[in-house]
Write an enzyme that holds these catalytic residues in place. Structure first.
Site, PDB file in Angstrom:
ATOM      1  N   ASP A 125       6.401   4.552   9.963  1.00 39.86           N
ATOM      2  CA  ASP A 125       7.120   3.514  10.706  1.00 39.86           C
ATOM      3  C   ASP A 125       8.494   4.098  11.032  1.00 39.86           C
ATOM      4  OD1 ASP A 125       8.410   1.383  11.779  1.00 39.86           O
ATOM      5  OD2 ASP A 125       7.657  -0.066  10.326  1.00 39.86           O
TER       6      ASP A 125
ATOM      7  N   ASP B 119       4.266  -0.487   7.558  1.00 43.60           N
ATOM      8  CA  ASP B 119       5.409  -1.195   6.965  1.00 43.60           C
ATOM      9  C   ASP B 119       5.430  -1.058   5.439  1.00 43.60           C
ATOM     10  OD1 ASP B 119       6.275  -2.408   9.455  1.00 43.60           O
ATOM     11  OD2 ASP B 119       4.628  -3.844   9.268  1.00 43.60           O
TER      12      ASP B 119
ATOM     13  N   THR C   7      12.906  -3.596  13.102  1.00 43.52           N
ATOM     14  CA  THR C   7      13.385  -3.411  14.487  1.00 43.52           C
ATOM     15  C   THR C   7      14.217  -4.606  14.955  1.00 43.52           C
ATOM     16  OG1 THR C   7      11.537  -1.952  14.981  1.00 43.52           O
ATOM     17  CG2 THR C   7      12.653  -2.905  16.866  1.00 43.52           C
TER      18      THR C   7
ATOM     19  N   ILE D 278      11.086   2.860  12.654  1.00 44.70           N
ATOM     20  CA  ILE D 278      12.137   1.900  12.298  1.00 44.70           C
ATOM     21  C   ILE D 278      11.441   0.671  11.741  1.00 44.70           C
ATOM     22  CG2 ILE D 278      14.046   0.440  13.060  1.00 44.70           C
ATOM     23  CD1 ILE D 278      14.674   2.361  15.269  1.00 44.70           C
ATOM     24  N   ASP D 279      11.542   0.469  10.448  1.00 43.12           N
ATOM     25  CA  ASP D 279      11.055  -0.792   9.901  1.00 43.12           C
ATOM     26  C   ASP D 279      12.248  -1.731   9.850  1.00 43.12           C
ATOM     27  OD1 ASP D 279       8.989  -2.456   8.900  1.00 43.12           O
ATOM     28  OD2 ASP D 279       9.989  -2.378   6.969  1.00 43.12           O
TER      29      ASP D 279
ATOM     30  N   GLU E  21       3.371   3.720  13.975  1.00 40.87           N
ATOM     31  CA  GLU E  21       3.424   2.386  14.580  1.00 40.87           C
ATOM     32  C   GLU E  21       3.434   2.449  16.105  1.00 40.87           C
ATOM     33  OE1 GLU E  21       6.726  -0.169  13.491  1.00 40.87           O
ATOM     34  OE2 GLU E  21       5.913  -1.782  14.728  1.00 40.87           O
TER      35      GLU E  21
HETATM   36  C1  IPD Z   1       8.307  -5.810  10.620  1.00 39.13           C
HETATM   37  C2  IPD Z   1       9.203  -5.925   9.422  1.00 39.13           C
HETATM   38  C3  IPD Z   1       9.322  -7.349   8.987  1.00 39.13           C
HETATM   39  C4  IPD Z   1       7.956  -7.971   8.711  1.00 39.13           C
HETATM   40  C5  IPD Z   1       7.053  -7.830   9.914  1.00 39.13           C
HETATM   41  C6  IPD Z   1       6.959  -6.365  10.299  1.00 39.13           C
HETATM   42  P1  IPD Z   1       8.857  -3.765  12.245  1.00 39.13           P
HETATM   43  O1  IPD Z   1       8.151  -4.452  10.959  1.00 39.13           O
HETATM   44  O2  IPD Z   1       8.727  -5.146   8.349  1.00 39.13           O
HETATM   45  O3  IPD Z   1      10.052  -7.440   7.786  1.00 39.13           O
HETATM   46  O4  IPD Z   1       8.128  -9.327   8.428  1.00 39.13           O
HETATM   47  O5  IPD Z   1       5.779  -8.331   9.567  1.00 39.13           O
HETATM   48  O6  IPD Z   1       6.099  -6.243  11.418  1.00 39.13           O
HETATM   49  O7  IPD Z   1       8.224  -4.353  13.464  1.00 39.13           O
HETATM   50  O8  IPD Z   1      10.295  -4.043  12.173  1.00 39.13           O
HETATM   51  O9  IPD Z   1       8.499  -2.316  12.074  1.00 39.13           O
HETATM   52 CA    CA Z   2       8.722  -0.466  13.192  1.00 42.87          CA
END
Ligand code: IPD
Ligand code: CA
Length: 290
Positions: free
Chosen positions: A89, A219, A94, A91-92, A69
């Site tokens: 990813d 993600d 963030t 940190i999913d 990412e």
């Molecule tokens: C996000 C998360 C969130 C989702 C967003 C993503 P991130 O990823 O997974 O749940 O609704 O579409 O972009 O930015 O925290 O890696």
């Molecule tokens: Ca992320």
């Protein structure tokens, strides 16, 4: 090494190691930068964790490729080839991480010939490690997972997210989709703030479905194989085959539930993850790429 188990074992061990960096920073004040929208955040920890993961994998498997990412955010290409590829990813969730809302995950998928061989989702604060290997089942902390098998959408808990897009069309589409789901009706709609962990709830049977539009391949690539190996299904929100680059997904306990959701949700246009960013997507003649 044809079944890639050594890569899976290595991925699990580095996810656990990297989680220490996430947990050390979790309660601290973070310096936050914005990416594509006011709700698309990045911290120094996201970038550091991605560097830790990629440098460890590269040292062990020097020929493997990466889609990460934060590397893509820094300008690396997001192209899936037939070569062994780690989709990361760091940190999913963030936004959760920044606010100390306790659902944050390291998500790692591994593909060969564009097929996912395994997926790892480590929900760090919960200390829950989900993993699945193609043809070998899905597991949570070593215990086998089974999706609910629910066939009746009106008896489902559906997980979804509004996502990070904040333009009017995306917001109105996502909020009206929640209304459409509630009107099916379903038993409830939930959101944990991380697509990876959201989707893993379908693999546990704690939720019966997940749908989202606008998230990225990093993600959901790992959690998609976890859902499939737990007996669930994944598809595109238009009812076609799952495509991790399309930025649309339904994960469900059964094909009938997935189809019921596909029939009611609407999509807004998203640039594919693997689309050439210099290409015009607006359809207007003579207008250069956005
Ligand atoms: C996000 C998360 C969130 C989702 C967003 C993503 P991130 O990823 O997974 O749940 O609704 O579409 O972009 O930015 O925290 O890696
Ligand atoms: Ca992320």
């Amino acid at each position: 090494m044809s079944d890639w188990t050594d890569c899976l074992d290595f991925g699990i061990s580095i996810a656990k190691q990297a989680s220490e960096t996430v947990l050390e920073a979790f309660l601290l004040q973070k310096e936050v930068q914005l990416k594509s929208s006011p709700a698309d955040l990045v911290t120094e920890t996201d970038q550091r964790v991605e560097r830790i993961l990629i440098s460890a994998i590269r040292a062990r498997f020097p020929l493997h490729r990466f889609i990460g990412e934060e590397s893509v955010a820094a300008g690396e290409p997001c192209v899936l080839t037939d070569e062994p590829t780690w989709i990361i990813d760091p940190i999913d969730g963030t936004v959760n991480f920044v606010h100390r809302f306790p659902f944050v995950a390291i998500s790692i998928a591994f593909t060969v010939n564009k097929q996912t061989e395994f997926g790892i989702v480590y929900s760090c604060v919960e200390d829950k490690l989900f993993h699945a290997q193609r043809g070998r089942g899905a597991f949570l902390n070593g215990e086998k997972l089974q999706a609910s098998g629910q066939e009746d959408v009106s008896k489902c808990v559906v997980v979804t997210e509004i996502g990070a897009e904040r333009d009017d069309l995306a917001l109105s589409t996502m909020t009206s989709n929640i209304l459409r789901l509630l009107q099916l009706p379903v038993h409830g709609v939930r959101a944990l703030g991380t697509a990876a962990v959201d989707m893993c709830q379908v693999a546990t049977g704690g939720a019966d479905a997940y749908y989202h539009i606008g998230m990225h391949c990093w993600d959901i690539a790992a959690s998609a194989i976890i859902v499939q190996e737990a007996g669930g299904v994944v598809m595109d929100t238009d009812g076609s085959d799952f495509d991790m680059m399309s930025r649309r997904v339904i994960a469900a306990s059964s094909t009938s539930v997935a189809n019921s959701i596909a029939q009611v949700v609407q999509a807004f246009p998203c640039r594919r993850d693997d689309e050439d960013p210099t290409r015009c997507v607006c359809g207007a003649a003579g207008v250069k790429g956005v």
